[in-house]
Design a protein around this motif. Structure first.
Motif, PDB file in Angstrom:
ATOM      1  N   GLU A  38       0.819  -1.212   0.000  1.00  0.00           N
ATOM      2  CA  GLU A  38       0.000   0.000   0.000  1.00  0.00           C
ATOM      3  C   GLU A  38       0.852   1.260   0.000  1.00  0.00           C
ATOM      4  O   GLU A  38       1.553   1.547   0.962  1.00  0.00           O
ATOM      5  CB  GLU A  38      -0.920  -0.005   1.227  1.00  0.00           C
ATOM      6  N   ASP A  39       0.823   2.008  -1.118  1.00  0.00           N
ATOM      7  CA  ASP A  39       1.459   3.322  -1.191  1.00  0.00           C
ATOM      8  C   ASP A  39       2.876   3.342  -0.629  1.00  0.00           C
ATOM      9  O   ASP A  39       3.210   4.178   0.223  1.00  0.00           O
ATOM     10  CB  ASP A  39       0.600   4.356  -0.438  1.00  0.00           C
ATOM     11  N   GLY A 132       2.396  -2.211   4.608  1.00  0.00           N
ATOM     12  CA  GLY A 132       2.147  -0.778   4.531  1.00  0.00           C
ATOM     13  C   GLY A 132       3.366   0.051   4.203  1.00  0.00           C
ATOM     14  O   GLY A 132       4.432  -0.469   3.873  1.00  0.00           O
ATOM     15  N   ASP A 136       4.310   5.129   7.774  1.00  0.00           N
ATOM     16  CA  ASP A 136       3.049   5.128   8.527  1.00  0.00           C
ATOM     17  C   ASP A 136       2.422   3.753   8.720  1.00  0.00           C
ATOM     18  O   ASP A 136       1.394   3.635   9.388  1.00  0.00           O
ATOM     19  CB  ASP A 136       2.029   6.029   7.821  1.00  0.00           C
ATOM     20  N   SER A 139      -2.841   1.607   6.299  1.00  0.00           N
ATOM     21  CA  SER A 139      -3.886   2.609   6.515  1.00  0.00           C
ATOM     22  C   SER A 139      -4.958   2.067   7.455  1.00  0.00           C
ATOM     23  O   SER A 139      -5.107   0.860   7.654  1.00  0.00           O
ATOM     24  CB  SER A 139      -4.522   2.997   5.179  1.00  0.00           C
ATOM     25  N   GLU A 140      -5.738   2.982   7.986  1.00  0.00           N
ATOM     26  CA  GLU A 140      -6.831   2.608   8.877  1.00  0.00           C
ATOM     27  C   GLU A 140      -7.866   1.754   8.139  1.00  0.00           C
ATOM     28  O   GLU A 140      -8.484   0.866   8.727  1.00  0.00           O
ATOM     29  CB  GLU A 140      -7.493   3.861   9.449  1.00  0.00           C
ATOM     30  N   GLU A 141      -8.041   2.022   6.856  1.00  0.00           N
ATOM     31  CA  GLU A 141      -9.005   1.250   6.064  1.00  0.00           C
ATOM     32  C   GLU A 141      -8.624  -0.229   6.017  1.00  0.00           C
ATOM     33  O   GLU A 141      -9.480  -1.102   6.176  1.00  0.00           O
ATOM     34  CB  GLU A 141      -9.121   1.810   4.646  1.00  0.00           C
TER      35      GLU A 141
END
Length: 219
Positions: A38-39, A132, A136, A139-141
């Motif tokens: 993710e990102d 992730g 960070d 994500s929270e999602e």
């Protein structure tokens, strides 16, 4: 469905050793596990995770690119982009929805205290392993949508590992256990034929000219 005549035609351009190597590698490939990142801000980490997928036998890599670049560092991937399928998504929700529709449970890799330890993780269910960002984490999602949580046991002062290191450790552990299990984790015959065709195309220089000639002769 794979065009068997076309596959036979393309494999005629390959050496017997090359074709045998394809079959040997495909016998160890799986879609039972897949990886999602993710990102990831640092491009070389995406490439390194792809390389780990290729080395340890995971065929599908899912990349969410909501914020950062959309290229792969070919030098670090060292050719892995030819042999691993990269599925790109513009949002995490689209990625999760796609993976769940394919029957995967969503597993968030985190360093949190109460998460399942790597050696205790149940490998029997098809799982999408989410990693992730370096800065960070997930994500929270992803955390809210996750069906389970997984962590690497650590005994030092450092609380987390670089994403590429974490992915390599987790993928190697789970794939090693999968190979020793009675779970049916191998690719289907149809999936193997599809990859043979795909890999043959990646292996032939001037493939567009050869393809054009093949289809022209048959029309």
């Amino acid at each position: 469905m794979t065009n068997l005549a076309y596959l036979d035609y393309l494999e005629g351009f390959l050496t017997d050793a090359r074709k045998a190597k394809f079959l040997k590698v495909l016998a160890t490939r799986t879609n039972h596990f897949t990886v999602a990142i993710e990102d990831v801000f640092q491009l070389h980490n995406t490439s390194a995770v792809m390389r780990s997928c290729e080395v340890f036998g995971i065929q599908q890599l899912n990349v969410v690119e909501e914020k950062f670049g959309k290229s792969i560092d070919k030098e670090i991937a060292m050719g892995a982009q030819k042999w691993v399928d990269v599925n790109r998504f513009e949002s995490i929700s689209a990625c999760i929805e796609n993976l769940k529709s394919k029957g995967y449970q969503i597993i968030a890799t985190t360093p949190h205290e109460n998460d399942c330890l790597l050696d205790d993780f149940d490998i029997s269910k098809p799982s999408a392993l989410f990693f992730g960002t370096e800065r960070d984490g997930l994500s929270e999602e992803v955390m809210q949508q996750a069906d389970g949580f997984l962590k690497i046991p650590m005994v030092g002062f450092t609380e987390s590992l670089n994403i590429s290191v974490s992915a390599a450790i987790i993928i190697q552990n789970l794939m090693s256990r999968l190979h020793k299990s009675n779970i049916h984790w191998q690719l289907s015959e149809a999936e193997i034929l599809e990859k043979r065709l795909d890999w043959a195309r990646h292996s032939i220089k001037d493939i567009k000219r050869i393809e054009a000639r093949y289809f022209q002769e048959r029309h």
